[in-house]
Structure formats: C-alpha cells, structure tokens
Motif scaffolding. Structure first.
Motif, PDB file in Angstrom:
ATOM      1  N   ALA A 143       0.820  -1.216   0.000  1.00  0.00           N
ATOM      2  CA  ALA A 143       0.000   0.000   0.000  1.00  0.00           C
ATOM      3  C   ALA A 143       0.852   1.262   0.000  1.00  0.00           C
ATOM      4  O   ALA A 143       0.317   2.369  -0.194  1.00  0.00           O
ATOM      5  N   GLY A 144       2.150   1.119   0.226  1.00  0.00           N
ATOM      6  CA  GLY A 144       3.022   2.288   0.262  1.00  0.00           C
ATOM      7  C   GLY A 144       3.067   2.976   1.609  1.00  0.00           C
ATOM      8  O   GLY A 144       3.608   4.082   1.737  1.00  0.00           O
ATOM      9  N   ASP A 145       2.502   2.332   2.647  1.00  0.00           N
ATOM     10  CA  ASP A 145       2.529   2.921   3.990  1.00  0.00           C
ATOM     11  C   ASP A 145       3.929   2.886   4.587  1.00  0.00           C
ATOM     12  O   ASP A 145       4.258   3.686   5.469  1.00  0.00           O
ATOM     13  N   VAL A 146       4.736   1.935   4.145  1.00  0.00           N
ATOM     14  CA  VAL A 146       6.142   1.814   4.547  1.00  0.00           C
ATOM     15  C   VAL A 146       6.969   1.616   3.282  1.00  0.00           C
ATOM     16  O   VAL A 146       6.424   1.329   2.208  1.00  0.00           O
ATOM     17  N   HIS A 147       8.282   1.751   3.420  1.00  0.00           N
ATOM     18  CA  HIS A 147       9.125   1.758   2.225  1.00  0.00           C
ATOM     19  C   HIS A 147       9.767   0.419   1.869  1.00  0.00           C
ATOM     20  O   HIS A 147       9.927   0.105   0.684  1.00  0.00           O
ATOM     21  N   ALA A 148      10.187  -0.337   2.890  1.00  0.00           N
ATOM     22  CA  ALA A 148      10.973  -1.533   2.601  1.00  0.00           C
ATOM     23  C   ALA A 148      10.858  -2.532   3.737  1.00  0.00           C
ATOM     24  O   ALA A 148      10.422  -2.208   4.848  1.00  0.00           O
ATOM     25  N   MET A 149      11.260  -3.772   3.468  1.00  0.00           N
ATOM     26  CA  MET A 149      11.316  -4.788   4.517  1.00  0.00           C
ATOM     27  C   MET A 149      12.189  -5.957   4.070  1.00  0.00           C
ATOM     28  O   MET A 149      12.406  -6.168   2.874  1.00  0.00           O
ATOM     29  N   PHE A 150      12.708  -6.681   5.039  1.00  0.00           N
ATOM     30  CA  PHE A 150      13.370  -7.957   4.787  1.00  0.00           C
ATOM     31  C   PHE A 150      12.350  -9.051   5.094  1.00  0.00           C
ATOM     32  O   PHE A 150      11.707  -9.022   6.144  1.00  0.00           O
ATOM     33  N   ASP A 151      12.222 -10.009   4.200  1.00  0.00           N
ATOM     34  CA  ASP A 151      11.227 -11.054   4.403  1.00  0.00           C
ATOM     35  C   ASP A 151      11.785 -12.406   3.979  1.00  0.00           C
ATOM     36  O   ASP A 151      12.711 -12.486   3.159  1.00  0.00           O
TER      37      ASP A 151
END
Length: 323
Positions: free
Chosen positions: A197-205
C-alpha cells in the motif's frame, strides 16, 4: 558387609557392562511408541508445513507416528520450554529455529535456553531472506537503496513482522554494516499489505512468503541475504556483493531435551538426514522455496553456536528489549 577389593571391582565392572548393554538395548528398541514434534508457530505457517512433511517421512522411517503439537507464543519460548521439561527419552522433539538462538540474548533472564537445555540433533534447512521495496520506491538496486537512505536520514521506514525476529534483525544488521539511519516500524503478522500500500518503504522477508508478491509485481526485490543467488530468484543479486560480509539465513532443525541418550540422538540424526533426501520431501521443500541443509549433529551444533553469537551482537547493537 565389606566386599574384598577384587570382588568389588568385579561387581563394579559388571554393573558398568550391564549399563552399556541396557543403553544399547534401549536404543535398538527405540522407538516403541509415537513421537511428538513441538512446533513454535501455528498450523499453516511455513515451519509448520515443513514439520509435517518431515514428520510424515519420519513416521515411515521409524515405524511410529510423529504427532505435530503446535505451541506458538513467547517468540518460540513456549515450545522450547515444553520440550526442555519433557523426559529425555527421544520421544519429544523440538523444531528448533533461528528465533530460539536469538532469544538467548533477547530473553536474558529466561530460565530455559536452547543452548543450555536442548541437544542439537539435525539441521533441516538454511533459508535466505530478501530485501523488498514498494515498486514506487526510487531505488532499484541495493547500492541505490543505501545511497537514498544516506541522503534521507531518518526518513526511510523499514518494516518487519515483529520486534526481535529475523525480518527485524536482518534490517538491524544491514543498518549496522552500512551506517544508514532508518526507522523500524513493526507490524503484527505480515507487513506485506502495508508495504504494497506504500505505507512503509521496505522490509526484509523470508523468501518463501515473498516470492508470490515478487512474481506478481506487487513488490520489487533488491537483493537476497544468502551467500549465493537462489534458484527460485535467479535474477536477484546477493546483498553481500554490495555490503561485504553481510549474510542472513534462517534455519530449522530438530532438537531433544538435554540428557537424551547419545545412541538415540545419532539414530534421529540419520533418520532426519535420510528423510530430507527422499524425493517427495525434496520436491515439497523446493515448492516452498526452502534450501535443504543436512549434516552431522556436530555441524548443527556449530551452526547454532555461531548464530547465537552473531545475533547477540546485533541485538545489543540495536538495543532491543522485550517486555
């Protein structure tokens, strides 16, 4: 009554020999009833699926049912405690995972730890993570991500599926090794929706849960955290090529309570390794995007020790505290 020395030594030797024979007989008779495999996540998660696939194969190989008992909670500690307090007879197994070695530092006051109370039996896998961004994010490579973060200190949000797990600590290690200033925004459960949704920029998954979103184009993969490119994501580069020494993998394995007879531990190691070599198991693991990792029990013990030390440094660097 006092026994003569020669008679005493004879009795002692006979007792020792009887003890050895008893241990061997016990190991040969093992298992004589169903086993329980404690899993630290709810039914349906990737670790649970892997546990069930492995458990089914072990049931055939051991001639006894392997019952999956899901004990989620406490970041993996509930399952750990249940196994640590079970009889050390080889009938209660723990699905050991990266959270258990992280918890050694994260829960410093815990009365039970995986390093003290669990005997490593066999490794199962050693899986990579992947750095994901929203497709609208300006960076298209790891190098560009670092440059963008350094040009915008404190303005990049790095999300995770919870504080203290590998989706969080992968980012903290990345921050530690690159010197970037990003803001951690934890979510309960999956953070994919917020990222898409673009509420946050990045993540490790974890790769297994990220692949469908990458393949659909909903998320962009910048780099994988392992030491080599992955068969499931062959076009995604290795982060360590840009950040020398950076590597993160999450493992699963089998452990038993401290004090379990060595003969039983060795038998379980052979059977787990054998199960992981079966075509039906390797095929299912490949479908899940999981890299099988087998070896001697000493190899698994070494991996656990190294991971415990590694994540202790990251937890302390990040100043992570749990209530």
């Amino acid at each position: 009554m006092k026994l003569p020395r020669r008679r005493f030594l004879h009795v002692a030797a006979s007792a020792a020999a009887l003890s050895v024979v008893s241990r061997v007989a016990r190991a040969q008779a093992y298992p004589s009833r169903p086993l329980t495999l404690m899993v630290f996540v709810p039914a349906g998660g990737t670790p649970d699926i892997i546990a069930r696939v492995l458990g089914q194969s072990l049931s055939h190989r051991l001639g006894q049912s392997v019952v999956i008992d899901n004990r989620p909670g406490g970041g993996g500690n509930l399952a750990l405690q249940a196994v640590a307090r079970a009889p050390a007879d080889g009938y209660t197994l723990l699905l050991v995972a990266s959270p258990h070695v992280i918890n050694v530092t994260l829960y410093e006051k815990s009365a039970v730890t995986v390093t003290r109370d669990i005997v490593p039996v066999a490794s199962i896998n050693n899986d990579s993570f992947v750095l994901l961004v929203n497709p609208s994010f300006p960076a298209k490579t790891v190098a560009e991500f670092i440059a963008h973060a350094k040009a915008n200190p404190g303005k990049i949000n790095l999300t995770s599926s919870g504080t203290g797990n590998l989706t969080h600590l992968s980012g903290e290690l990345f921050r530690m090794m690159t010197g970037i200033d990003v803001v951690h925004v934890p979510y309960r459960g999956t953070a994919h929706s917020a990222l898409m949704a673009g509420d946050v920029h990045a993540m490790f998954d974890a790769v297994g849960s990220a692949v469908p979103h990458i393949q659909s184009g909903a998320l962009r993969a910048l780099g994988v955290t392992g030491k080599a490119r992955l068969r499931v994501l062959p076009d995604v580069p290795v982060i360590g090529d840009v950040v020398p020494g950076y590597a993160v993998t999450g493992f699963l394995g089998i452990g038993v309570p401290q004090g379990t007879p060595g003969e039983i531990v060795e038998r379980l190691n052979r059977e787990v390794n054998g199960a992981l070599a079966e075509p039906v198991v390797t095929a299912r693991m490949a479908e899940l995007g999981s890299e099988i990792f087998t070896g001697l029990r000493a190899d698994f013990a070494k991996l656990m020790a190294e991971e415990t030390e590694k994540w202790a440094k990251v937890v302390k660097f990040a100043g992570i505290k749990v209530e």
